[in-house]
Design an enzyme around this catalytic site. Structure first.
Site, PDB file in Angstrom:
ATOM      1  N   HIS A   1     -13.359  27.920  -2.770  1.00  0.00           N
ATOM      2  CA  HIS A   1     -14.730  28.436  -2.842  1.00  0.00           C
ATOM      3  C   HIS A   1     -15.528  27.760  -3.954  1.00  0.00           C
ATOM      4  CE1 HIS A   1     -17.180  31.291  -0.812  1.00  0.00           C
ATOM      5  NE2 HIS A   1     -17.199  32.242  -1.713  1.00  0.00           N
TER       6      HIS A   1
ATOM      7  N   ASN B   1     -22.471  35.104  -4.633  1.00  0.00           N
ATOM      8  CA  ASN B   1     -23.334  35.924  -3.788  1.00  0.00           C
ATOM      9  C   ASN B   1     -24.741  36.138  -4.344  1.00  0.00           C
ATOM     10  OD1 ASN B   1     -21.048  36.035  -2.252  1.00  0.00           O
ATOM     11  ND2 ASN B   1     -20.643  38.194  -2.633  1.00  0.00           N
TER      12      ASN B   1
ATOM     13  N   ASN C   1     -22.157  33.826   2.030  1.00  0.00           N
ATOM     14  CA  ASN C   1     -23.030  34.712   1.257  1.00  0.00           C
ATOM     15  C   ASN C   1     -23.868  33.983   0.211  1.00  0.00           C
ATOM     16  OD1 ASN C   1     -22.341  37.050   2.664  1.00  0.00           O
ATOM     17  ND2 ASN C   1     -20.531  37.363   1.402  1.00  0.00           N
TER      18      ASN C   1
ATOM     19  N   ASP D   1     -18.694  25.100   0.064  1.00  0.00           N
ATOM     20  CA  ASP D   1     -17.480  25.060   0.878  1.00  0.00           C
ATOM     21  C   ASP D   1     -17.790  25.518   2.296  1.00  0.00           C
ATOM     22  OD1 ASP D   1     -17.790  27.731  -0.501  1.00  0.00           O
ATOM     23  OD2 ASP D   1     -16.174  28.252   0.883  1.00  0.00           O
TER      24      ASP D   1
END
Length: 187
Positions: free
Chosen positions: A20, A66, A112, A91
């Site tokens: 991530h 997020n 997100n 990613d």
């Protein structure tokens, strides 16, 4: 011309080198190749550099994935960067490991970070570089997968793929999104 290059990731040692955080990994390599250092500023770590005649602001948001849109909007406005001169490195589990896809706009595809950026900018018409991290996870285990580290075989290949992503960023800034897409979307 001025560009805002944003690498998405999560702050903290527990997230370092995870799938991530590939956006942070790519920006770290891009800055290091030019002997450029990041400094902690509002909403993230920021580095400034030039690629030929282009001025680049590199941003690794400290807002967590997020809420990345807060940092992107702030630095876009502070630096006076046009929407089409923002490139978000992110990613993507829909792509095989190391694959790169550059797009000028598009949906968040369930990511997100991208969703929040589009909400805060009021548009999804900003370029993004999607870095494939694969999707070899059992149903319902997506979060654990993206927050996990690359296995040994992929770690060996990672520097080469990160170099390709860095070259794609250079091409985006020097030649534009069309040539960057043509050169790197199937590489």
């Amino acid at each position: 011309m001025k560009y805002l290059i944003v690498g998405l990731g999560n702050i903290g040692d527990e997230y370092r080198d995870t799938r991530h955080n590939i956006g942070f990994t790519v920006l770290d390599a891009f800055a290091e190749a030019s002997n450029t250092r990041f400094s902690t500023e509002r909403y993230g770590d920021v580095a400034r550099m030039r690629v030929k005649n282009q001025q680049l602001v590199l941003l690794k948001p400290s807002t967590y994935m997020n809420l990345s849109g807060n940092a992107v909007r702030y630095w876009k406005e502070k630096e006076g960067v046009d929407l089409d001169h923002i490139l978000v490195v992110v990613d993507d589990i829909a792509l095989p490991f190391g694959a790169i896809r550059i797009k000028g706009r598009g949906s968040d595809a369930g990511h997100n970070g991208l969703k929040n950026i589009a909400a805060m900018l009021g548009s999804d018409a900003y370029p993004r570089l999607r870095f494939g991290v694969g999707n070899d996870f059992p149903r319902g285990c997506q979060v654990d997968y993206v927050l996990g580290r690359f296995p040994a075989e992929e770690r060996k290949q990672l520097p080469e793929r990160v170099d390709v992503a860095c070259e794609a960023i250079r091409t985006f800034c020097l030649e534009g999104i069309g040539p960057a897409m043509c050169k790197f979307n199937n590489k």
